[in-house]
Design an enzyme around this catalytic site. Structure first.
Site, PDB file in Angstrom:
ATOM      1  N   SER A   9       0.845  -1.193   0.000  1.00 51.82           N
ATOM      2  CA  SER A   9       0.000   0.000   0.000  1.00 51.82           C
ATOM      3  C   SER A   9       0.877   1.238   0.000  1.00 51.82           C
ATOM      4  O   SER A   9       2.046   1.187   0.410  1.00 51.82           O
ATOM      5  CB  SER A   9      -0.891   0.004   1.255  1.00 51.82           C
ATOM      6  OG  SER A   9      -1.538   1.250   1.428  1.00 51.82           O
ATOM      7  N   TYR A  56      -2.716  -0.282  10.359  1.00 52.72           N
ATOM      8  CA  TYR A  56      -2.472  -0.676   8.974  1.00 52.72           C
ATOM      9  C   TYR A  56      -1.087  -0.235   8.521  1.00 52.72           C
ATOM     10  O   TYR A  56      -0.358  -1.000   7.884  1.00 52.72           O
ATOM     11  CB  TYR A  56      -3.556  -0.065   8.084  1.00 52.72           C
ATOM     12  CG  TYR A  56      -3.604  -0.618   6.687  1.00 52.72           C
ATOM     13  CD1 TYR A  56      -4.073  -1.907   6.448  1.00 52.72           C
ATOM     14  CD2 TYR A  56      -3.195   0.135   5.594  1.00 52.72           C
ATOM     15  CE1 TYR A  56      -4.131  -2.427   5.160  1.00 52.72           C
ATOM     16  CE2 TYR A  56      -3.252  -0.371   4.305  1.00 52.72           C
ATOM     17  CZ  TYR A  56      -3.719  -1.650   4.094  1.00 52.72           C
ATOM     18  OH  TYR A  56      -3.772  -2.161   2.807  1.00 52.72           O
TER      19      TYR A  56
END
Length: 275
Positions: free
Chosen positions: A132, A145
């Site tokens: 990501s 995250y």
């Protein structure tokens, strides 16, 4: 027919990639965390079975089943399934963070270690990690995250160095905002773990984060791209005999990668604090 084992295929990036690769002639072993999603994918013509990164036995069973289906061979692994627990770091329970690491990091490592010996025997293979933009830069409210993806980036970079000369290609894809159920799923985790009304930041939750999570489907990111954007890059990497180490998807990822190299950290911190 080349074969690929994929995770997180119930929706979003994994779902689109599974169908895209099948249309390209791949034998796609599309796994999901829940049997009901596997049944749905089977109805759409995909081979699908359960793999839950948070359950070591599920990982072992899924890998063994994949090897049975392919007679012990595998051309590619696509680690993709992941979720977020949005919250301020100070409000994030240790157990929540531990569980998130099981799903986003340790489970990936477990599956990858099982696949590597297969690819060593073959002398070839692609291991693709869907990371990501949040593995490149940190953003507020995304500590859980962020930390799993930062860890994944470091582990994957090390693995890539160690796999040089083996015929096994290690690739990281870094998407930015992609149309998916990601925020909806994040809301489920938020409701499960975060007692935001008791937080010192309750007003910030009430005025910013909760409305954003509530209106996830109505408030798309202005830079958001469809899942196909990731599938296109995945196919490009899989078809390359010399794939790049990192592939950036969406403008925010490119900006983050460039900013990290060129800007002082205090400037990056200021920009990210406003995101």
């Amino acid at each position: 027919m080349r074969s690929i084992l994929m995770t997180g295929c119930s929706s979003g990036i994994g779902y689109d990639a599974a169908h895209a690769l099948k249309s390209q002639g791949w034998r796609v072993l599309a796994t999901c965390r829940q049997q009901k999603d596997c049944d749905r994918l089977k109805g759409e013509g995909l081979e699908s079975f359960v793999l839950d990164y948070e359950d070591p036995q599920s990982i072992k069973d899924a890998f063994d089943h994949a090897m049975t289906l392919t007679d012990g061979t595998l051309d590619a692994l696509y680690n993709n399934g992941a979720y977020a627990i949005p919250a301020a770091v100070e409000d994030l329970p240790v157990e929540a963070l531990r569980q998130n690491f099981e799903a986003n990091f340790f489970g990936w490592h477990d599956l990858t270690r099982r696949v590597i010996p297969v690819m060593r025997r073959q002398g070839h293979g692609h291991i693709i990690q869907c990371s990501s933009v949040l593995g490149l830069v940190a953003m507020p409210w995304r500590g859980s995250y962020n930390s799993t993806k930062f860890a994944l980036e470091g582990l994957t970079d090390t693995l890539r160095l160690e796999m040089r000369g083996t015929g096994i290609h290690i690739v990281t894809i870094e998407p930015g905002p992609i149309t998916s159920d990601f925020r909806r799923n994040a809301r489920l985790q938020f409701d499960k773990w975060i007692d935001w009304k008791a937080s010192a930041r309750a007003d910030q939750y009430r005025n910013s984060l909760v409305p954003r999570l509530t209106n996830a489907s109505k408030d798309p990111d202005k830079f958001e791209l469809p899942s196909k954007a990731v599938s296109d890059i995945l196919i490009k990497a899989l078809n390359s005999s010399k794939p790049r180490a990192h592939y950036y998807v969406t403008m925010p990822t490119w900006i983050a990668a460039i900013a990290r190299r060129l800007l002082p950290q205090r400037i990056i911190d200021y920009i990210m604090s406003k995101a």
